[in-house]
Design a protein around this motif. Sequence first.
Motif, PDB file in Angstrom:
ATOM      1  N   ARG A 153      -6.613  -3.052  -3.164  1.00 62.55           N
ATOM      2  CA  ARG A 153      -5.178  -3.043  -3.459  1.00 62.55           C
ATOM      3  C   ARG A 153      -4.444  -4.275  -2.930  1.00 62.55           C
ATOM      4  O   ARG A 153      -3.429  -4.675  -3.478  1.00 62.55           O
ATOM      5  CB  ARG A 153      -4.556  -1.757  -2.914  1.00 62.55           C
ATOM      6  CG  ARG A 153      -4.898  -0.553  -3.784  1.00 62.55           C
ATOM      7  CD  ARG A 153      -4.806   0.761  -3.068  1.00 62.55           C
ATOM      8  NE  ARG A 153      -5.109   1.867  -3.984  1.00 62.55           N
ATOM      9  CZ  ARG A 153      -6.351   2.208  -4.347  1.00 62.55           C
ATOM     10  NH1 ARG A 153      -7.404   1.525  -3.886  1.00 62.55           N
ATOM     11  NH2 ARG A 153      -6.549   3.209  -5.170  1.00 62.55           N
ATOM     12  N   THR A 180       0.447   4.279  -2.367  1.00 63.88           N
ATOM     13  CA  THR A 180      -0.832   4.981  -2.502  1.00 63.88           C
ATOM     14  C   THR A 180      -1.319   5.620  -1.206  1.00 63.88           C
ATOM     15  O   THR A 180      -2.272   6.394  -1.238  1.00 63.88           O
ATOM     16  CB  THR A 180      -1.917   4.010  -2.997  1.00 63.88           C
ATOM     17  OG1 THR A 180      -1.973   2.876  -2.124  1.00 63.88           O
ATOM     18  CG2 THR A 180      -1.610   3.528  -4.412  1.00 63.88           C
ATOM     19  N   LEU A 216       0.807  -1.223   0.000  1.00 63.12           N
ATOM     20  CA  LEU A 216       0.000   0.000   0.000  1.00 63.12           C
ATOM     21  C   LEU A 216       0.836   1.266   0.000  1.00 63.12           C
ATOM     22  O   LEU A 216       0.300   2.367  -0.135  1.00 63.12           O
ATOM     23  CB  LEU A 216      -0.905   0.013   1.247  1.00 63.12           C
ATOM     24  CG  LEU A 216      -2.003  -1.044   1.313  1.00 63.12           C
ATOM     25  CD1 LEU A 216      -2.498  -1.191   2.740  1.00 63.12           C
ATOM     26  CD2 LEU A 216      -3.159  -0.692   0.391  1.00 63.12           C
TER      27      LEU A 216
END
Length: 476
Positions: free
Chosen positions: A469, A296, A293
């Motif tokens: 994600r 992002t 992650l």
Amino acid sequence: MTVANEPRRLAIPPDPICRMSACEIRAAYAAGELSPVEVLEAVLARAERVDPYLSALYWRFDESAWTAAAASERRWLRGTPLSRLDGLPITVKDNMDVPGAPTYLGSRTNLFTRFPAKRDPLVGAFLDRGAVLFAKSTMVETGLFSGSFSALYGPVRNPWNLAKSTGGSTSGGAAAAAAHLGPVHLGTDGGGSLRSPAGGCGCVALKATAQSGPFGHPPGDVPRSSGMRGFISRDVDDHIFVFDEVAGPAGAPRWESLGDLRVGYLPNASADPGVGDVHPVVRAAVEAALDRLSGTVRIEEIPEPIFEGPMWEAAVAAAFARIGRSLDGRPPEFAERLHPVVRETVARARASAGSADQADRVVRELTERFGRRLTSTFERYDLLVLACNYYPSFDAELPWHDECAVIEELAYGWTSGACPHVGWANGGPPSVSIPCGLDRDGVPIGLLLVGRPGLDPEVLWAARRFEERLEFPALF
């Protein structure tokens, strides 16, 4: 049925109907492509095939379920469904009252048995919207353990690895969700009882902000716990779909993208001696997920624990002491009917020098301190992330992982990490468990996302973005 010679993973895939999400079922009803009777038939047929491996269900409502499904079918044909949940098959946890079925709390003692005349409020909220109740689900005995054992109906087994526990205490609901015995399973959560088994079964569960709407405090919960009703689903989309229907639609989220979030990562959220440290296998899985992650979302590690002090020891000592008092004046065989681990824990709590009232004061003082620290932390961060369960999977027959921290006075172990600390502090903030990886035995590991009290829709919004994600693999 013995599972000794069976494959580790549940090897019976669901048919196309049982694969469907709650959102897909509702769309199929609206389009006239499927009926509630057909869905119930598929779910009951699957239950007959797979539940002997799982022990997820202990009471079936076949007759009333068929009646409810037929009534729902007529409403959809007329174009007058009661809600988007009309015709949705559900189960409810053993501790949630439903007229026509006994409430046992997973125990053979009759200490907790109720034959209710009234239904649990959250169950009522679903039934009033046309949901089809087809079974009650099993739970860990007394609800005070993070395993899935019971002297009443045996251990609940994890569909990802039938030798392993689901976690607890909404054990059967989590197993049923993962095994595709319907998309939504109601339960309760005080110290992680929805979030912990959901995380361990590759599913999703939200512990809503304390005292919010129909999810309010369940009866008989651990003192001071801010326990809540809720449900388990297989993905976040279904959770949002059902939550919006029951709690009311949410407005637009305050963030447009994950990049707008300030996220704090707690590698060890709690320094409570009754909880211990995050197991290396779990920590590696959580941090690998956060690495995926990192491009992002802004994630900053918070090195110091938020929760310090023996809150969990005090809480469980008080709870078991109260169970012990319920044995006063009862025939000796009542205690003998308890699972041996429960019986021994109760006996130690009864022999303890401290009183339940003293323990309650400790819990109150520490949760108030935790609340102040959590409020301060949310001045810097929008969302907190941490491991849902501090330990990887363990054998279904066992009460906890053999490496977990043990409260010496009670000889009591706990695997669900800081779940109670998160859920009880600061008025009970919303927290949601989503799967983020697998342990060495192929059992899911859960990531816990925590937000400010009252921001339940925002926490679910973030969980959906995280889920997209992380791309966690499905069981089937």
